[in-house]
Design a protein around this motif. Structure first.
Motif, PDB file in Angstrom:
ATOM      1  N   MET A   1       0.836  -1.186   0.000  1.00  0.00           N
ATOM      2  CA  MET A   1       0.000   0.000   0.000  1.00  0.00           C
ATOM      3  C   MET A   1       0.878   1.246   0.000  1.00  0.00           C
ATOM      4  SD  MET A   1      -1.785   2.625   1.558  1.00  0.00           S
ATOM      5  CE  MET A   1      -1.558   2.481   3.316  1.00  0.00           C
ATOM      6  N   ARG A   2       0.572   2.172  -0.901  1.00  0.00           N
ATOM      7  CA  ARG A   2       1.378   3.384  -1.045  1.00  0.00           C
ATOM      8  C   ARG A   2       0.544   4.593  -0.630  1.00  0.00           C
ATOM      9  NH1 ARG A   2       2.705   2.613  -7.253  1.00  0.00           N
ATOM     10  NH2 ARG A   2       0.443   2.323  -7.123  1.00  0.00           N
ATOM     11  N   LEU A   3       1.098   5.365   0.288  1.00  0.00           N
ATOM     12  CA  LEU A   3       0.408   6.524   0.840  1.00  0.00           C
ATOM     13  C   LEU A   3       1.074   7.803   0.358  1.00  0.00           C
ATOM     14  CD1 LEU A   3      -1.677   7.739   2.865  1.00  0.00           C
ATOM     15  CD2 LEU A   3       0.081   7.470   4.632  1.00  0.00           C
ATOM     16  N   GLY A   4       0.261   8.789  -0.002  1.00  0.00           N
ATOM     17  CA  GLY A   4       0.795  10.078  -0.415  1.00  0.00           C
ATOM     18  C   GLY A   4       0.149  11.211   0.355  1.00  0.00           C
ATOM     19  N   PHE A   5       0.926  12.256   0.605  1.00  0.00           N
ATOM     20  CA  PHE A   5       0.416  13.457   1.274  1.00  0.00           C
ATOM     21  C   PHE A   5       0.549  14.651   0.343  1.00  0.00           C
ATOM     22  CE2 PHE A   5       1.318  10.920   5.069  1.00  0.00           C
ATOM     23  CZ  PHE A   5       0.245  11.222   5.891  1.00  0.00           C
ATOM     24  N   ILE A   6      -0.485  15.447   0.266  1.00  0.00           N
ATOM     25  CA  ILE A   6      -0.398  16.772  -0.342  1.00  0.00           C
ATOM     26  C   ILE A   6      -0.520  17.766   0.800  1.00  0.00           C
ATOM     27  CG2 ILE A   6      -1.429  18.427  -1.924  1.00  0.00           C
ATOM     28  CD1 ILE A   6      -0.133  16.062  -3.317  1.00  0.00           C
ATOM     29  N   GLY A   7       0.556  18.507   1.021  1.00  0.00           N
ATOM     30  CA  GLY A   7       0.660  19.349   2.209  1.00  0.00           C
ATOM     31  C   GLY A   7       1.410  18.571   3.267  1.00  0.00           C
ATOM     32  N   THR A  28       5.071   9.082   0.303  1.00  0.00           N
ATOM     33  CA  THR A  28       5.620  10.238  -0.423  1.00  0.00           C
ATOM     34  C   THR A  28       4.809  11.477  -0.069  1.00  0.00           C
ATOM     35  OG1 THR A  28       4.218   9.757  -2.330  1.00  0.00           O
ATOM     36  CG2 THR A  28       6.461   8.855  -2.358  1.00  0.00           C
ATOM     37  N   ALA A  29       5.394  12.631  -0.337  1.00  0.00           N
ATOM     38  CA  ALA A  29       4.695  13.870  -0.010  1.00  0.00           C
ATOM     39  C   ALA A  29       5.121  15.000  -0.939  1.00  0.00           C
ATOM     40  CB  ALA A  29       4.973  14.264   1.439  1.00  0.00           C
ATOM     41  N   PHE A  30       4.203  15.929  -1.113  1.00  0.00           N
ATOM     42  CA  PHE A  30       4.502  17.187  -1.804  1.00  0.00           C
ATOM     43  C   PHE A  30       3.940  18.319  -0.984  1.00  0.00           C
ATOM     44  CE2 PHE A  30       2.804  20.715  -4.325  1.00  0.00           C
ATOM     45  CZ  PHE A  30       3.976  21.201  -4.879  1.00  0.00           C
ATOM     46  N   ASP A  31       4.733  19.367  -0.845  1.00  0.00           N
ATOM     47  CA  ASP A  31       4.275  20.586  -0.184  1.00  0.00           C
ATOM     48  C   ASP A  31       4.716  21.764  -1.043  1.00  0.00           C
ATOM     49  OD1 ASP A  31       4.338  23.000   1.657  1.00  0.00           O
ATOM     50  OD2 ASP A  31       3.531  21.496   3.033  1.00  0.00           O
ATOM     51  N   PRO A  32       3.804  22.673  -1.393  1.00  0.00           N
ATOM     52  CA  PRO A  32       4.173  23.792  -2.255  1.00  0.00           C
ATOM     53  C   PRO A  32       5.257  24.688  -1.668  1.00  0.00           C
ATOM     54  CG  PRO A  32       1.985  24.107  -1.324  1.00  0.00           C
ATOM     55  CD  PRO A  32       2.370  22.703  -1.038  1.00  0.00           C
ATOM     56  N   MET A  33       5.505  24.540  -0.361  1.00  0.00           N
ATOM     57  CA  MET A  33       6.530  25.360   0.299  1.00  0.00           C
ATOM     58  C   MET A  33       7.867  24.640   0.386  1.00  0.00           C
ATOM     59  SD  MET A  33       4.648  27.973   1.007  1.00  0.00           S
ATOM     60  CE  MET A  33       5.358  28.953   2.309  1.00  0.00           C
ATOM     61  N   TRP A  34       8.002  23.520  -0.312  1.00  0.00           N
ATOM     62  CA  TRP A  34       9.185  22.677  -0.115  1.00  0.00           C
ATOM     63  C   TRP A  34      10.498  23.391  -0.423  1.00  0.00           C
ATOM     64  CZ3 TRP A  34      12.823  21.122  -3.748  1.00  0.00           C
ATOM     65  CH2 TRP A  34      12.540  21.419  -5.083  1.00  0.00           C
ATOM     66  N   ASN A  35      10.481  24.367  -1.354  1.00  0.00           N
ATOM     67  CA  ASN A  35      11.710  25.107  -1.673  1.00  0.00           C
ATOM     68  C   ASN A  35      11.577  26.589  -1.365  1.00  0.00           C
ATOM     69  OD1 ASN A  35       9.887  25.730  -3.668  1.00  0.00           O
ATOM     70  ND2 ASN A  35      11.332  25.521  -5.371  1.00  0.00           N
ATOM     71  N   HIS A  36      10.648  26.937  -0.478  1.00  0.00           N
ATOM     72  CA  HIS A  36      10.460  28.332  -0.065  1.00  0.00           C
ATOM     73  C   HIS A  36      11.702  28.806   0.685  1.00  0.00           C
ATOM     74  CE1 HIS A  36       8.830  31.776   2.216  1.00  0.00           C
ATOM     75  NE2 HIS A  36       7.914  31.854   1.268  1.00  0.00           N
ATOM     76  N   PRO A  37      12.162  30.032   0.422  1.00  0.00           N
ATOM     77  CA  PRO A  37      13.400  30.502   1.066  1.00  0.00           C
ATOM     78  C   PRO A  37      13.331  30.543   2.595  1.00  0.00           C
ATOM     79  CG  PRO A  37      12.279  32.286  -0.120  1.00  0.00           C
ATOM     80  CD  PRO A  37      11.638  31.016  -0.543  1.00  0.00           C
ATOM     81  N   LEU A  62       0.723  11.855  -6.811  1.00  0.00           N
ATOM     82  CA  LEU A  62      -0.542  11.282  -7.276  1.00  0.00           C
ATOM     83  C   LEU A  62      -0.331  10.038  -8.132  1.00  0.00           C
ATOM     84  CD1 LEU A  62      -1.528  14.004  -6.179  1.00  0.00           C
ATOM     85  CD2 LEU A  62      -3.034  14.178  -8.160  1.00  0.00           C
ATOM     86  N   ALA A  63       0.760  10.012  -8.865  1.00  0.00           N
ATOM     87  CA  ALA A  63       1.041   8.861  -9.738  1.00  0.00           C
ATOM     88  C   ALA A  63       1.330   7.606  -8.924  1.00  0.00           C
ATOM     89  CB  ALA A  63       2.231   9.187 -10.642  1.00  0.00           C
ATOM     90  N   ARG A  64       1.819   7.774  -7.704  1.00  0.00           N
ATOM     91  CA  ARG A  64       2.209   6.616  -6.893  1.00  0.00           C
ATOM     92  C   ARG A  64       1.160   6.199  -5.865  1.00  0.00           C
ATOM     93  NH1 ARG A  64       8.464   7.495  -4.973  1.00  0.00           N
ATOM     94  NH2 ARG A  64       9.245   8.682  -6.764  1.00  0.00           N
ATOM     95  N   ALA A  65       0.376   7.153  -5.368  1.00  0.00           N
ATOM     96  CA  ALA A  65      -0.431   6.909  -4.169  1.00  0.00           C
ATOM     97  C   ALA A  65      -1.676   6.073  -4.423  1.00  0.00           C
ATOM     98  CB  ALA A  65      -0.829   8.242  -3.545  1.00  0.00           C
ATOM     99  N   ASP A  66      -1.902   5.099  -3.544  1.00  0.00           N
ATOM    100  CA  ASP A  66      -3.164   4.363  -3.509  1.00  0.00           C
ATOM    101  C   ASP A  66      -4.171   5.132  -2.638  1.00  0.00           C
ATOM    102  OD1 ASP A  66      -2.128   2.098  -4.979  1.00  0.00           O
ATOM    103  OD2 ASP A  66      -1.009   1.615  -3.152  1.00  0.00           O
ATOM    104  N   ILE A  67      -3.637   5.708  -1.572  1.00  0.00           N
ATOM    105  CA  ILE A  67      -4.434   6.597  -0.727  1.00  0.00           C
ATOM    106  C   ILE A  67      -3.733   7.948  -0.693  1.00  0.00           C
ATOM    107  CG2 ILE A  67      -5.161   7.113   1.627  1.00  0.00           C
ATOM    108  CD1 ILE A  67      -5.894   4.316   2.052  1.00  0.00           C
TER     109      ILE A  67
END
Length: 289
Positions: A1-7, A28-37, A62-67
């Motif tokens: 099972m693959r879990l993803g976070f947005i934020g 896995t995760a993505f946050d729009p602030m990941w490269n914020h100064p 999104l390509a990887r996540a089941d949830i």
């Protein structure tokens, strides 16, 4: 099972930390602030500490996540679903854990369902830093059963409310009326108690009144009694408000309580109930409709 976070703020960090410890490897995760100064370093530090793979694009998650757990602020939740929509996989379960209103959760669900995804409205009912992934969570929506099936083995405490998106959030937001409201009221009370140097006497007096009975019993007694005596109790609060204002203590909570009591008095409960205190709070609420 693959879990993803947005934020990947505090909520995602605490949840993923606990799930990793329970053996969920692929997060896995993505946050729009990941490269914020300013804030990027904190996001990256959290991901590293939680052993979560931080990706540079939401589409990669999104390509990887089941949830997919979308943990963004309430005012960004609907827009986030719109932005993510073109990249959602048909078999994905989209879990929104924001504190959005039931109406917004319904709109997000409609957005998501157009892609073939199932939706979960998830409401976390406790402090994440304390419970981490085991925070008691209410869930509603057509993806709830799958959500429970896939994440309960990792220790998540998920209770199904219904198949209807928004129901879980309704419980959380209605509960907040009391939890947030009582905290604000207590601050006002304690300011006054401390100012007049009667802290212990006030706390002991209220404890004697409240201790020893269940919340449900105390709630019922207060609501039913107030229905009959709302106008008198509103007048009694005038003295409390005068006292606070003479001491330069903000009285906003007491004033709001007085106004609510005055509104209740307009329903003429004393006449409706023939001067007798109703037996159950539902009689009062029904009479207000």
């Amino acid at each position: 099972m693959r879990l993803g976070f947005i934020g990947f703020g505090e909520a995602a960090f605490e949840m993923s930390s606990g799930l990793k410890q329970q053996g969920l490897e692929q997060i896995t995760a993505f946050d729009p602030m990941w490269n914020h100064p300013t804030f990027g370093a904190l996001v990256q530090e959290r991901a590293q500490k939680a052993q979560v793979e931080l990706l540079s694009q939401s589409e990669q998650v999104l390509a990887r996540a089941d949830i997919l757990i979308v943990a963004v602020p309430a005012d960004k939740a609907f827009d986030a679903s719109t932005a993510l929509k073109p990249h959602l996989k048909q078999d994905c379960v989209y879990v929104d854990v924001s504190a959005s209103s039931p109406d917004v959760k319904t709109r997000i669900s409609e957005n998501v369902k157009e892609t073939g995804c199932r939706f979960v409205d998830a409401a976390m009912m406790g402090p994440l830093p304390v419970y981490k992934h085991k925070v008691p969570t209410l869930a509603s929506g057509d993806g709830t059963d799958t959500f429970i099936q896939l994440l309960s083995p990792y220790g998540m405490e998920i209770s199904k409310v219904s198949e209807h998106p928004g129901d879980a959030s309704a419980v959380k937001l209605v509960r907040s009326i009391y939890m947030k409201g009582i905290a604000a009221l207590l601050v006002e009370m304690l300011q006054a108690a401390h100012h007049y140097k009667v802290d212990e006497l006030v706390i002991d007096s209220i404890s004697e009144t409240m201790d020893g009975t269940s919340f449900a019993s105390t709630m019922n007694r207060l609501v039913t009694g107030t229905s009959i005596h709302a106008l008198r109790r509103a007048a009694e609060l005038e003295g409390s408000i005068d006292m606070l204002e003479s001491s330069n203590i903000n009285s906003i909570m007491s004033q709001a309580s007085k106004e609510k009591l005055q509104l209740l008095s307009n329903f003429n409960f004393k006449e409706k109930f023939h001067g007798k205190t109703p037996a159950h709070w539902l009689e009062v609420i029904t009479a207000m409709q």
